[in-house]
Design a protein around this motif. Sequence first.
Motif, mmCIF file in Angstrom:
data_model
loop_
_atom_site.group_PDB
_atom_site.id
_atom_site.type_symbol
_atom_site.label_atom_id
_atom_site.label_comp_id
_atom_site.label_asym_id
_atom_site.label_seq_id
_atom_site.Cartn_x
_atom_site.Cartn_y
_atom_site.Cartn_z
ATOM 1 N N GLU A 150 0.827 -1.194 0.000
ATOM 2 C CA GLU A 150 0.000 0.000 0.000
ATOM 3 C C GLU A 150 0.868 1.254 0.000
ATOM 4 O O GLU A 150 1.949 1.262 0.553
ATOM 5 C CB GLU A 150 -0.893 0.015 1.238
ATOM 6 N N ASN A 151 0.327 2.300 -0.595
ATOM 7 C CA ASN A 151 1.032 3.570 -0.614
ATOM 8 C C ASN A 151 0.435 4.476 0.450
ATOM 9 O O ASN A 151 -0.433 5.286 0.168
ATOM 10 C CB ASN A 151 0.928 4.216 -1.998
ATOM 11 N N LEU A 152 0.893 4.319 1.666
ATOM 12 C CA LEU A 152 0.437 5.164 2.759
ATOM 13 C C LEU A 152 1.387 6.340 2.888
ATOM 14 O O LEU A 152 2.587 6.216 2.670
ATOM 15 C CB LEU A 152 0.402 4.382 4.077
ATOM 16 N N TRP A 153 0.842 7.476 3.251
ATOM 17 C CA TRP A 153 1.654 8.665 3.427
ATOM 18 C C TRP A 153 2.425 8.553 4.730
ATOM 19 O O TRP A 153 1.845 8.375 5.794
ATOM 20 C CB TRP A 153 0.761 9.898 3.423
ATOM 21 N N LEU A 154 3.750 8.626 4.643
ATOM 22 C CA LEU A 154 4.597 8.555 5.822
ATOM 23 C C LEU A 154 4.904 9.969 6.293
ATOM 24 O O LEU A 154 5.301 10.815 5.510
ATOM 25 C CB LEU A 154 5.906 7.818 5.506
ATOM 26 N N GLN A 155 4.751 10.187 7.563
ATOM 27 C CA GLN A 155 4.949 11.518 8.122
ATOM 28 C C GLN A 155 6.229 11.573 8.938
ATOM 29 O O GLN A 155 6.778 10.559 9.317
ATOM 30 C CB GLN A 155 3.759 11.884 8.998
ATOM 31 N N ASP A 156 6.685 12.792 9.177
ATOM 32 C CA ASP A 156 7.893 12.983 9.976
ATOM 33 C C ASP A 156 7.599 12.860 11.468
ATOM 34 O O ASP A 156 8.403 12.334 12.226
ATOM 35 C CB ASP A 156 8.513 14.346 9.691
ATOM 36 N N ASP A 157 6.455 13.361 11.902
ATOM 37 C CA ASP A 157 6.089 13.293 13.316
ATOM 38 C C ASP A 157 5.716 11.855 13.681
ATOM 39 O O ASP A 157 5.122 11.143 12.874
ATOM 40 C CB ASP A 157 4.893 14.205 13.604
ATOM 41 N N PRO A 158 6.036 11.444 14.892
ATOM 42 C CA PRO A 158 5.712 10.065 15.272
ATOM 43 C C PRO A 158 4.218 9.875 15.545
ATOM 44 O O PRO A 158 3.515 10.795 15.949
ATOM 45 C CB PRO A 158 6.525 9.853 16.550
ATOM 46 N N ILE A 159 3.771 8.649 15.323
ATOM 47 C CA ILE A 159 2.417 8.265 15.703
ATOM 48 C C ILE A 159 2.473 7.885 17.178
ATOM 49 O O ILE A 159 3.348 7.145 17.608
ATOM 50 C CB ILE A 159 1.924 7.086 14.852
ATOM 51 N N ILE A 160 1.542 8.409 17.965
ATOM 52 C CA ILE A 160 1.512 8.169 19.400
ATOM 53 C C ILE A 160 0.767 6.858 19.667
ATOM 54 O O ILE A 160 -0.364 6.678 19.212
ATOM 55 C CB ILE A 160 0.810 9.332 20.142
ATOM 56 N N CYS A 161 1.391 5.957 20.404
ATOM 57 C CA CYS A 161 0.802 4.670 20.757
ATOM 58 C C CYS A 161 0.570 4.663 22.263
ATOM 59 O O CYS A 161 1.525 4.571 23.035
ATOM 60 C CB CYS A 161 1.737 3.546 20.322
ATOM 61 N N LYS A 162 -0.707 4.779 22.687
ATOM 62 C CA LYS A 162 -1.047 4.887 24.099
ATOM 63 C C LYS A 162 -1.757 3.632 24.584
ATOM 64 O O LYS A 162 -2.380 2.917 23.802
ATOM 65 C CB LYS A 162 -1.995 6.068 24.345
#
Length: 109
Positions: free
Chosen positions: A27-39
Amino acid sequence: MDLQDQLKNLFPDHEPEHTDDSDSVKENLWLQDDPIICKYEKRKGKPITILEGYTGATEDFKKLAKELKTKLSVGGSFKDDRIIIQGDYRDKIMTILKEKGFNVKRVGG
């Protein structure tokens, strides 16, 4: 003589196409510079994992939610730009997201 050899004898001019299924499914998902928060939270005494902080398209985030739910074989939902996964799967989710190229930040416990 196996099937490949028999086919080569029948069709000597044919050149087989080599297809790599792993690239076509990717899949072509948009990768971001900011981290994804995993809570990690507990709601009504049951553990849940929450992913938030994705700044890409909503449809990409929904695809990611569906893929995580199917890989982990758990329930969950997508609400208010958050993915909510039933259970404490922070480690597994973080490894899956890192393999895809995302930056992930673990928050809580």
